[in-house]
Every structure is written in C-alpha cells, then in structure tokens.
Scaffold this active site. Structure first.
Site, PDB file in Angstrom:
ATOM      1  N   TYR A  64      46.659   4.490  26.903  1.00 43.75           N
ATOM      2  CA  TYR A  64      46.634   6.405  26.619  1.00 43.75           C
ATOM      3  C   TYR A  64      46.443   6.733  25.864  1.00 43.75           C
ATOM      4  CZ  TYR A  64      49.800   4.417  21.955  1.00 43.75           C
ATOM      5  OH  TYR A  64      49.765   4.007  21.054  1.00 43.75           O
ATOM      6  N   CYS A  65      47.175   7.456  26.085  1.00 40.83           N
ATOM      7  CA  CYS A  65      46.320   8.793  24.634  1.00 40.83           C
ATOM      8  C   CYS A  65      47.442   9.916  24.945  1.00 40.83           C
ATOM      9  CB  CYS A  65      45.456  10.258  25.514  1.00 40.83           C
ATOM     10  SG  CYS A  65      44.911  10.803  26.587  1.00 40.83           S
ATOM     11  N   ARG A  66      47.553  11.278  24.713  1.00 42.40           N
ATOM     12  CA  ARG A  66      48.520  12.708  24.141  1.00 42.40           C
ATOM     13  C   ARG A  66      49.259  12.361  25.405  1.00 42.40           C
ATOM     14  NH1 ARG A  66      49.009  17.300  24.670  1.00 42.40           N
ATOM     15  NH2 ARG A  66      47.103  17.592  24.922  1.00 42.40           N
ATOM     16  N   GLY A  68      47.681  11.693  28.995  1.00 38.01           N
ATOM     17  CA  GLY A  68      46.973  10.365  29.702  1.00 38.01           C
ATOM     18  C   GLY A  68      45.212  11.075  30.279  1.00 38.01           C
ATOM     19  N   ILE A  93      51.480   9.619  26.032  1.00 36.85           N
ATOM     20  CA  ILE A  93      52.568   9.218  25.194  1.00 36.85           C
ATOM     21  C   ILE A  93      53.340  10.878  25.176  1.00 36.85           C
ATOM     22  CG2 ILE A  93      51.690  10.482  22.652  1.00 36.85           C
ATOM     23  CD1 ILE A  93      52.819   8.071  21.438  1.00 36.85           C
TER      24      ILE A  93
END
Length: 103
Positions: A64-66, A68, A93
C-alpha cells in the site's frame, strides 16, 4: 493484483505467508502505518529495487501507499522481479478504515 480493502484484509488475515509492505516515504510512514508493515520507499529508485530483490519471493506481499498509485507501480515492479503474489490496496491508506499505528 488490485484488491479492495475488504478483500485485501480478509486475504491477508488468512495468509500465514503474508508481509505488509508500505512503499511511501519514511516521513509519510512515520505519520502512521498499518500494523506490522515494513517500509521501502518506491521513490528511492535503484535502492528500492535492491531492497525488494532482497525479500523472500516465496512470501505474499500486501502493498500500500497513500492513494494506491505508487503501490500499484510497486506491484508491477515486484512482478517483473519474479514475485508472483503482490497485492495492491485500492485507495491506499487514505481510504483505510482499519487501525493505523502512530509511532
């Protein structure tokens, strides 16, 4: 492979071979992360590739990242490096409604 949060979590929780991978910057990671995540920043270019290559290819990675976007790219890179199971969290996230660990 892109998964919704519901699928990502249910698959992760049932997976004894799972690793959660956060590909955001260290500063972003330090603002809060999903429990047990390891942080390897995709913006670090070749260092990112080197660190990814050192991981166990037999494990399943939940990435995951901020939002997607970076994690989708990270999953593509991982697939190219021979990782068969890399799962991207759609929405990142930002849309996560589970617990976030704040260091």
């Amino acid at each position: 492979m892109n998964l919704t949060q519901v699928d990502w979590v249910s698959q992760f929780e049932a997976d004894e071979n799972a690793v959660i991978l956060d590909v955001r910057t260290e500063d972003e990671f330090n603002e809060g992360f999903i429990a047990s995540a390891i942080n390897i920043d995709i913006h670090r270019g070749q260092d990112f590739v080197t660190e990814i290559e050192a991981l166990d290819k037999n494990k399943n990675y939940y990435v995951y990242c901020r939002s997607g976007m970076r994690s989708a790219k990270a999953c593509e890179i991982m697939n190219q490096l021979g990782f068969e199971n890399a799962y991207n969290l759609i929405g990142g996230i930002t849309e996560w409604d589970g617990e976030v660990i704040e260091p």
